[in-house]
Structure formats: C-alpha cells, structure tokens
Scaffold this motif. Structure first.
Motif, short mmCIF file in Angstrom:
data_model
loop_
_atom_site.label_atom_id
_atom_site.label_comp_id
_atom_site.label_asym_id
_atom_site.label_seq_id
_atom_site.Cartn_x
_atom_site.Cartn_y
_atom_site.Cartn_z
N HIS A 1 0.70 -1.26 0.14
CA HIS A 1 0.22 0.07 0.17
C HIS A 1 0.75 0.80 0.48
N SER B 1 -2.75 1.26 6.55
CA SER B 1 -2.44 1.14 4.99
C SER B 1 -3.95 1.49 4.66
N SER B 2 -3.33 1.91 3.11
CA SER B 2 -4.55 1.75 2.09
C SER B 2 -4.03 2.08 0.78
N LEU B 3 -4.93 2.06 -0.24
CA LEU B 3 -4.14 2.08 -1.79
C LEU B 3 -4.62 3.69 -1.76
N THR C 1 -10.65 4.19 -0.63
CA THR C 1 -10.20 2.62 -0.78
C THR C 1 -10.49 1.96 1.03
#
Lengths: 113, 113
Positions: free
Chosen positions: A29, A93-95, A100
């Motif tokens: 990510h 966490s993320s894209l 998202t």
C-alpha cells in the motif's frame, strides 16, 4: 491474508523517554497512517504518509514524529513521552485514492507513567 | 466542515432488536461514507460503505441509510446479536484524493442476550 502488524500490543514507558512504535504492512500500500484512539474522541489522525520519505501532519501531530524509510514500514516516534500521550495507537494502510479501504493493525496500548 | 458527528456514544440493545447509529456531516463534497467495526482488542475493519448516489445499501443484517438533504447517514443492525457487540465508527473522506478519512467519535454497542 492481508496484514498490518504493530510491533507491540502493550507498552509501559516513563515520562521523558523516547518511544518508538513500529508498523509493517504486507499489501504494498502507498498510504500509511497513525491514529490515536481515545474514548469519546474517535480515531484522530496523527500523521499520514503516501510514499517513502513523504509525510503529512494530521490533526494532532504535536509531540510526535514519523519515519518512513521503506514502503512497508511506518514508525511513530514520541520524542519525549508525557502522561497525556497514554492512549491506544492504531496504524493503518490503504491504497492511494479517495475511496479505498483502510486496513488497521491490532493497536498498541501505550501507558506513560 | 471536516467534522463527522456520531451519536449515540453508547447503545444497549436486546438480542433480536434493531440497533441504530447516526452520523451527521457538514461538507457536501463528501462522496463516500464507510462504517468500520472494531471488536475489543482488535483494530477497526471495514463493515459497509455507501456513496451518495444511492439512498440505501444493505449487506445481510447491516444497512446504511443515507439522507443527502439532511446531510446524515445511519447504520441499522437488524436482528442484533451478542456477536455484534463492538465499537462502530462512521467516516468520510478528507479533501483531496489521498484516502485519508475523518472518523466519527465512535459508538459502543452492547447486545444483551
């Protein structure tokens, strides 16, 4: 199974100590976050990073700093721990992107005495 | 304009009842409204999300109702079960296309057997 892993579940530190909270994600990510969770206050953003070595202050950055030397790792640093920093700390966490899903670690309960 | 206000702070429901959690926002540019569920000792996880082009989204016993004119959205848990006991957070995207979220204050739900 995707994972965000925080290095400690529980920490007890003394006032004035320098404290490191570590977070690792295995999903490649771009985004990583540090939040603080306190009852009645929800999740408050401390710092955000969208790329290696990039960081942005969140809502409550005072007394904290961060480091992101590798894409998968995001560290939160309490330069001089104080009792009012006793709290639950959550890494996520993320894209990259507006809608998202954020994936959270299990949290670190920090007590400063 | 970046706030999301969530209520109630805590909720007790009997097994089989309907749990309702409300969130209000001010920024009409918000275009994505996720709900996160957090069990004790765990990090939050995405439960369900809605975009404002629909008024309702249902996934199993969980439904989001969205009222664009009132700038409110709600989570309904039908036939509430003790296993639904958790803390629930509504959220909305912060400005920009980064994936940062602003969270509500959280609602602690207890479903009694």
């Amino acid at each position: 199974d995707v994972k965000v892993t925080q290095s400690s579940r529980y920490l007890v530190k003394r006032t004035g100590e320098k404290v490191f909270l570590e977070c690792v994600q295995d999903m490649d990510h771009e985004n990583m976050f540090w939040y603080r969770q306190d009852p009645g206050l929800g999740l408050r953003l401390i710092y955000f990073s969208y790329d290696v070595k990039m960081k942005e202050k969140g809502d409550i950055p005072e007394g904290y700093s961060v480091s992101r030397e590798k894409k998968e790792r995001f560290s939160l640093i309490l330069e001089s721990a104080s009792t009012n920093q006793t709290s639950m700390y959550l890494c996520a966490s993320s894209l990259l992107g507006a809608r998202t899903e954020a994936f959270f670690g299990q949290g670190t309960r920090l007590t400063v005495v | 304009q970046q706030q999301v206000k969530q209520s109630p702070q805590s909720l007790i429901v009997q097994k089989g009842g309907i749990s309702i959690i409300n969130c209000a926002y001010e920024n009409t540019a918000f275009d994505y409204f996720p709900w996160y569920q957090q069990f004790p000792g765990k990090g939050p996880a995405l439960l369900i999300a809605i975009r404002p082009d629909v008024s309702e989204k249902k996934e199993g016993r969980f439904t989001i109702s969205f009222n664009k004119s009132a700038k409110q959205f709600s989570l309904h848990i039908m036939d509430s079960q003790p296993g639904d006991s958790a803390t629930y957070f509504c959220a909305a995207p912060r400005s920009g296309n980064t994936g940062k979220l602003i969270f509500g204050q959280g609602t602690t739900l207890q479903v009694k057997p």
